[in-house]
Scaffold this active site. Sequence first.
Site, PDB file in Angstrom:
ATOM      1  N   ALA A  62       0.896  -1.125  -0.205  1.00  0.00           N
ATOM      2  CA  ALA A  62       0.000   0.106  -0.130  1.00  0.00           C
ATOM      3  C   ALA A  62       0.846   1.364  -0.149  1.00  0.00           C
ATOM      4  O   ALA A  62       2.146   1.052   0.323  1.00  0.00           O
ATOM      5  CB  ALA A  62      -0.863  -0.065   1.257  1.00  0.00           C
ATOM      6  N   GLY A 101      -0.188  -6.104  -0.159  1.00  0.00           N
ATOM      7  CA  GLY A 101      -1.020  -5.597  -1.232  1.00  0.00           C
ATOM      8  C   GLY A 101      -0.361  -6.041  -2.465  1.00  0.00           C
ATOM      9  O   GLY A 101      -1.116  -6.271  -3.606  1.00  0.00           O
ATOM     10  N   GLU A 104      -1.175  -9.454  -3.014  1.00  0.00           N
ATOM     11  CA  GLU A 104      -2.524  -9.783  -3.398  1.00  0.00           C
ATOM     12  C   GLU A 104      -3.012  -9.305  -4.778  1.00  0.00           C
ATOM     13  O   GLU A 104      -3.817  -9.913  -5.344  1.00  0.00           O
ATOM     14  CB  GLU A 104      -3.297  -8.796  -2.270  1.00  0.00           C
ATOM     15  CG  GLU A 104      -3.548  -9.542  -0.914  1.00  0.00           C
ATOM     16  CD  GLU A 104      -4.138  -8.597   0.012  1.00  0.00           C
ATOM     17  OE1 GLU A 104      -3.725  -7.488   0.146  1.00  0.00           O
ATOM     18  OE2 GLU A 104      -5.051  -9.218   0.746  1.00  0.00           O
ATOM     19  N   GLU A 124       1.778  -8.978   6.847  1.00  0.00           N
ATOM     20  CA  GLU A 124       1.121  -8.366   7.604  1.00  0.00           C
ATOM     21  C   GLU A 124       1.059  -8.595   9.012  1.00  0.00           C
ATOM     22  O   GLU A 124       0.815  -7.853  10.055  1.00  0.00           O
ATOM     23  CB  GLU A 124      -0.461  -8.222   7.168  1.00  0.00           C
ATOM     24  CG  GLU A 124      -0.779  -7.248   5.872  1.00  0.00           C
ATOM     25  CD  GLU A 124      -0.275  -8.006   4.623  1.00  0.00           C
ATOM     26  OE1 GLU A 124       0.604  -8.974   4.478  1.00  0.00           O
ATOM     27  OE2 GLU A 124      -0.580  -7.197   3.431  1.00  0.00           O
TER      28      GLU A 124
END
Length: 666
Positions: A62, A101, A104, A124
């Site tokens: 992110a 992210g 992902e 995370e």
Amino acid sequence: MQSVTTERHDDVLVILVNNPPVNALSWHVRQGIKDGIDEALGDDAIKAVVLRCAGQTFIAGADITEFGKPAQGPDFNEVLNSIELASKPVVAAIHGTALGGGLETALVCHYRVAVPSAMLGVPEVKLGLLPGAGGTQRLPRIVGIEVAAQMVSSGDPLPAAKAQELGLVDALAGDATLAEDAIAFARKMIAQGPRPTRDRPIIGDIAVIEKLKAANARKWKGFEAPYANLACVEAATRLPFEEGMKFERTEFMKLMTGSQSAAQRHMFFAERQAAKIDGLPKDVQLREIKKVGVIGAGTMGGGISMNFLQAGIPVTIVEMAQEALDRGVGVIRKNYEASAAKGRFTPEKVEKMMGLLTPSLSMDDLADCDLVIEAVYESMDVKKDVFGKLDKIVKQGAILASNTSYLDVNEIAAATSRPADVLGMHFFSPANVMKLLEVVRGDATALDALATVMALAKKIKKVAVVAGVCHGFIGNRMLSQRQNPANQLLMEGATPAQIDKVHTDFGMPMGPFQMADLAGLDIGWHRDPSRIDTIRDAMCAAGRFGQKNGKGFYDYDEKRNATPSAEALAIIEDFRSKSNLAKREISDQEIIERTLYPMVNEGYKILEEGKAQRASDIDVVWIYGYGWPVYRGGPMFWGDLEGAGKIVEALERHGVKVADSLKAKA
Ligand code: NAD
């Protein structure tokens, strides 16, 4: 400049992200990727898509600069859905790191191609979170329950080759040919078509989740995030995809708004901040440290030496007598060989490290060292004598350090003609294992010497914190504020086991009395069994010295398992009965108020006196030096959570003098 561009290669459209330095998922990147997918779908001549990144890495996660700002551009999940549901195959081309992210994003692509040096993971959990954009739902659909459970709960990344073995990566590309290889791969997938991850079946046995929990019970004790991550993987196995996504969102929000992740994120920044020396001019020249001397081959000297040998820095270790020297060197070898037996080092590496060690009985052999660390007995007279000798022997410009736990570094420095070159390097036991290094800055310590040691700490993989000169520096000074009231609580009727349990339930690896037994109750004892001023004196007089002789506040078996000791309790009772103090029930809350709140109070005093540079440094000391639970963010962070008002009220009720700055916050 646009952060996302597209390139046509005949029937393949390449979406190229270029958002230096790490291709973070800024709003314009999300927008650009979505536009790229729309472009591909709107053009009949395009049959497949490659998502690739320019610069040093695939999408690293992110964009943290967007946190707390009004949302802009498309929502991340909307972008991910547009990729996953695309009617043409999409291939992620991965180099560098695909983390959080970033992974992902790769997971919604229908295929993944990576260079061998790439690393893929969802870290995370290390910040008390979970991959909240479908990571926990899609990963098990790609790699199965077991690997997914392991990845989300450990946060450890996988190298590309391993990822390929496990099905996370479909093909490895050449380091220099990722761009072409990914296009060729995408072209091959045209016939196969898209493969939406959400539609893939989950394979594996759900029982592995319980096994993983059992295997990590100790490591994860008190932590919420590993369990939340696993709950999401478990949910993925029984819920339809959309429901699983909702479950993941709920769990993510719980963690994101909870105190544990806040504490872990605080520590992430605190650790990086600790390395900085306030007011250090940019042009400070660091001194070169090519050879280190260590004086004393006891508990600390041996462990300290190991750090440097492991970093490839030669060490000369000096003792007073051959026997002590042989014993010290023998312990180092034994430790390395034990690690080698566990596969941490090769036998060749052990020999190489031992080859860097020069044992000696003469301080003259330290003459050409760039840094000398003294780890002799904790006695001012002995230390002054050692530093006086070093001053005459060691070359000019070398840094002279003491590993003292409590003593005045200014006084030690004054025993030399070069106090600017003297500082404290306070390692923690076992020194080859514990991450903390308190670097004690004397009044005269030169900035370049301080900066050199802070930089060296990183090289030997320590987390260093600058401390000022005061009794016990940051860590041990606060430790006394825990130990003294703990001793007093024994006098009022609490038992060692009760007090220790409050601390271990809090998340500390051990309580005050378990720690005292481990360190040895006879440390600093006056050795006169007839003189009994404290419970500790009484324990020593009765021959109870702690773990080392199998009896202290607890009794120990051969494996050093502790059980409450009737004899120790009788000694405490006897001592208490002579004091006129009435025995009463002590509540667990009172133990917290009297042993943990004073530590917070002392932290404020340390800051007031300028003995720590910042509150977060104190948190770093307690987490890396004493095992304070990271999910409670260190004593200062925890103090804020408890609330200054509550702490001040309790401290005053117990008659403790409160620091002005803490009072002002209440
Ligand atoms: P130790 O007794 O295990 O080792 C001290 C060693 O120094 C002994 O082997 C002794 O022979 C040697 N020595 C004494 N005088 C010497 C001299 N003049 N020249 C050469 N060698 C000499 O003690 P330790 O636990 O390693 O503690 C050393 C220092 O580290 C102390 O200042 C202590 O406060 C500090 N320290 C200890 C711990 C701990 O947990 N043990 C933690 C942090 C700091």
